[in-house]
Design a protein around this motif. Structure first.
Motif, PDB file in Angstrom:
ATOM      1  N   VAL A  32      50.277  41.975  27.129  1.00  8.44           N
ATOM      2  CA  VAL A  32      49.654  41.331  28.312  1.00  8.44           C
ATOM      3  C   VAL A  32      50.091  39.535  28.329  1.00  8.44           C
ATOM      4  CG1 VAL A  32      47.813  40.527  29.326  1.00  8.44           C
ATOM      5  CG2 VAL A  32      47.293  42.316  27.437  1.00  8.44           C
ATOM      6  N   VAL A  33      50.566  39.331  29.776  1.00  7.04           N
ATOM      7  CA  VAL A  33      51.314  37.536  29.770  1.00  7.04           C
ATOM      8  C   VAL A  33      50.422  37.017  30.481  1.00  7.04           C
ATOM      9  CG1 VAL A  33      52.898  36.130  30.658  1.00  7.04           C
ATOM     10  CG2 VAL A  33      53.093  38.846  29.579  1.00  7.04           C
ATOM     11  N   HIS A  34      49.710  36.244  29.804  1.00  4.98           N
ATOM     12  CA  HIS A  34      48.431  34.968  30.031  1.00  4.98           C
ATOM     13  C   HIS A  34      48.746  34.367  31.166  1.00  4.98           C
ATOM     14  CE1 HIS A  34      45.127  37.504  27.894  1.00  4.98           C
ATOM     15  NE2 HIS A  34      46.361  38.075  27.055  1.00  4.98           N
ATOM     16  N   GLU A  73      52.438  45.797  35.605  1.00  7.44           N
ATOM     17  CA  GLU A  73      51.749  45.367  36.550  1.00  7.44           C
ATOM     18  C   GLU A  73      51.673  44.496  35.799  1.00  7.44           C
ATOM     19  OE1 GLU A  73      47.959  47.169  35.464  1.00  7.44           O
ATOM     20  OE2 GLU A  73      49.165  49.306  35.078  1.00  7.44           O
ATOM     21  N   MET A  74      51.715  44.120  37.310  1.00  5.41           N
ATOM     22  CA  MET A  74      51.380  42.259  37.829  1.00  5.41           C
ATOM     23  C   MET A  74      50.499  41.565  38.586  1.00  5.41           C
ATOM     24  SD  MET A  74      55.627  41.774  37.598  1.00  5.41           S
ATOM     25  CE  MET A  74      55.423  39.697  37.783  1.00  5.41           C
ATOM     26  N   GLN A  75      50.082  40.593  38.900  1.00  4.01           N
ATOM     27  CA  GLN A  75      49.205  39.750  40.098  1.00  4.01           C
ATOM     28  C   GLN A  75      49.513  39.192  40.964  1.00  4.01           C
ATOM     29  OE1 GLN A  75      47.364  37.030  36.669  1.00  4.01           O
ATOM     30  NE2 GLN A  75      45.605  38.097  36.821  1.00  4.01           N
ATOM     31  N   ILE A  76      50.691  39.255  41.398  1.00  3.69           N
ATOM     32  CA  ILE A  76      51.462  39.034  42.498  1.00  3.69           C
ATOM     33  C   ILE A  76      50.609  39.755  43.434  1.00  3.69           C
ATOM     34  CG2 ILE A  76      53.027  37.334  40.932  1.00  3.69           C
ATOM     35  CD1 ILE A  76      55.333  39.715  41.597  1.00  3.69           C
ATOM     36  N   PRO A  77      51.125  38.958  45.141  1.00  7.32           N
ATOM     37  CA  PRO A  77      51.072  39.565  45.924  1.00  7.32           C
ATOM     38  C   PRO A  77      52.103  40.536  46.150  1.00  7.32           C
ATOM     39  CG  PRO A  77      51.210  37.014  46.557  1.00  7.32           C
ATOM     40  CD  PRO A  77      51.959  37.447  44.965  1.00  7.32           C
ATOM     41  N   ALA A  78      51.615  41.881  47.021  1.00  4.77           N
ATOM     42  CA  ALA A  78      52.591  42.448  46.954  1.00  4.77           C
ATOM     43  C   ALA A  78      54.086  42.880  47.599  1.00  4.77           C
ATOM     44  CB  ALA A  78      51.959  44.109  47.529  1.00  4.77           C
ATOM     45  N   ARG A 116      47.788  43.505  40.900  1.00  6.05           N
ATOM     46  CA  ARG A 116      47.301  43.928  39.502  1.00  6.05           C
ATOM     47  C   ARG A 116      45.887  43.213  38.713  1.00  6.05           C
ATOM     48  NH1 ARG A 116      48.117  49.354  39.387  1.00  6.05           N
ATOM     49  NH2 ARG A 116      46.247  49.486  38.419  1.00  6.05           N
ATOM     50  N   PRO A 117      44.489  43.329  37.615  1.00  7.92           N
ATOM     51  CA  PRO A 117      43.752  42.310  37.814  1.00  7.92           C
ATOM     52  C   PRO A 117      45.092  41.473  36.730  1.00  7.92           C
ATOM     53  CG  PRO A 117      43.012  44.555  37.620  1.00  7.92           C
ATOM     54  CD  PRO A 117      44.238  45.090  37.862  1.00  7.92           C
ATOM     55  N   ARG A 118      45.966  42.215  35.740  1.00 11.06           N
ATOM     56  CA  ARG A 118      46.512  41.422  34.639  1.00 11.06           C
ATOM     57  C   ARG A 118      48.157  41.419  34.851  1.00 11.06           C
ATOM     58  NH1 ARG A 118      43.762  42.969  28.627  1.00 11.06           N
ATOM     59  NH2 ARG A 118      44.281  44.936  29.452  1.00 11.06           N
TER      60      ARG A 118
END
Length: 325
Positions: free
Chosen positions: A113-115, A152-157, A178-180
């Motif tokens: 997980v990358v915070h 999985e990444m939080q960035i926009p599609a 995604r959440p994380r």
């Protein structure tokens, strides 16, 4: 980052502008580079080229075994992939990591997980992309076949769709919004043996890692972290340097001297935290005047000038462009 900028025609002088790093210091492997300085260099890069997908990946591609230092060398001679993961997590302060890693396991998979939460919003996507790209770069650096189940990444599609076409991301299955931020691997990968495993050498190199980490912490980095966290966690009006020094049971002169020895100062930390908190507060119902007051500005105009310098737009323009919480 400087190398990535130079590949696009930017000069070293431009890339280092305002970061408090000289050319000689950059060339010295013993120079301590702090996160707020990396944020400044990244802003210089993005201001010239735009915050476009792929720049973080291009930056991570500049990584080499030598730049990874003793931590990467220890990883090369570790017994298993799992041992490398433990090393990288335990000693990531010795690496150029501003979005820290943690890892989790279930019966079938493990997740890195990358915070990015502690990274300023305007450079967050760039650094998360860079940190994930650095993990993917282990394919070549450590001569490993990475059985990535997914990323999985939080960035926009729309940003993600562009990133998915850029190496090394184009090799893997990506999911966005995604959440994380995380990389997912088969749990069995942790037990994969390393081709150059050498227990004696690995133990000796880990002792070097321990000593390097001890020396780093003795420089007073803990004080920088303590002050920054104190500023970040304050829910009322921002404290003054005098208040922070008193809470730490030291004089203002001592606090100033110790921060200077670490390569930073109270105003730089304060402005970095102000920027992070301003961006967050402007996405709530707080007025610009309220935000300025909470961040310790006597005049709203001074806050507006500072925010415009940080983000290239006024607080009101930012509020209109940013999604509300």
């Amino acid at each position: 980052m400087v190398n990535a900028g130079q590949a696009h025609g930017l000069t070293e002088t431009l890339m280092l502008d305002g970061a408090g790093i000289t050319s000689d210091e950059l060339a010295d492997e013993n120079t301590l580079i702090w996160p707020y300085q990396e944020f400044t260099v990244a802003r210089n890069l993005l201001s010239q080229l735009g915050d476009r997908p792929g720049l973080g990946a291009q930056t991570s591609a500049q990584a080499t075994i030598g730049k990874g230092g003793v931590v990467i060398l220890a990883g090369l001679v570790s017994q298993t992939v799992g041992d490398i993961l433990v090393l990288a997590t335990r000693y990531q302060e010795l690496l150029s990591v501003v979005a820290p890693y943690t890892w989790e396991e279930n019966d079938d998979e493990f997740m890195m997980v990358v915070h990015g939460e502690g990274v300023p919003e305007d450079v967050r996507s760039y650094f998360v992309e860079r940190e994930i790209g650095s993990v993917l770069g282990a394919r070549e650096m450590l001569n490993l076949d990475l059985p990535v189940v997914g990323i999985e990444m939080q960035i926009p599609a729309d940003r993600g769709e562009q990133l998915a076409r850029i190496p090394p991301y184009d090799r893997y299955r990506l999911a966005f919004e995604r959440p994380r931020n995380m990389l997912i691997f088969p749990r069995s990968f942790l037990k994969q043996p390393m081709p150059h495993a050498d227990a004696g050498t690995a133990a000796a190199l880990e002792r070097q890692c321990q000593e390097a980490l001890r020396q780093l912490r003795e420089t007073g980095r803990t004080l920088t972290t303590t002050v920054r966290e104190r500023l970040l966690n304050d829910r009322g009006q921002m404290p003054t340097m005098t208040q922070v020094a008193a809470e730490l049971h030291m004089t203002v002169r001592t606090l100033r001297r110790r921060l200077t020895a670490e390569g930073t100062n109270f105003r730089s930390l304060l402005n970095n935290v102000r920027e992070i908190k301003a961006a967050e507060l402007l996405r709530t119902t707080a007025t610009v005047e309220d935000v300025a007051r909470r961040l310790g500005y006597a005049e709203t105009a001074n806050f507006t000038h500072a925010f415009t310098r940080w983000r290239g737009m006024s607080p009101r323009a930012y509020r209109q462009s940013a999604p509300r919480k």
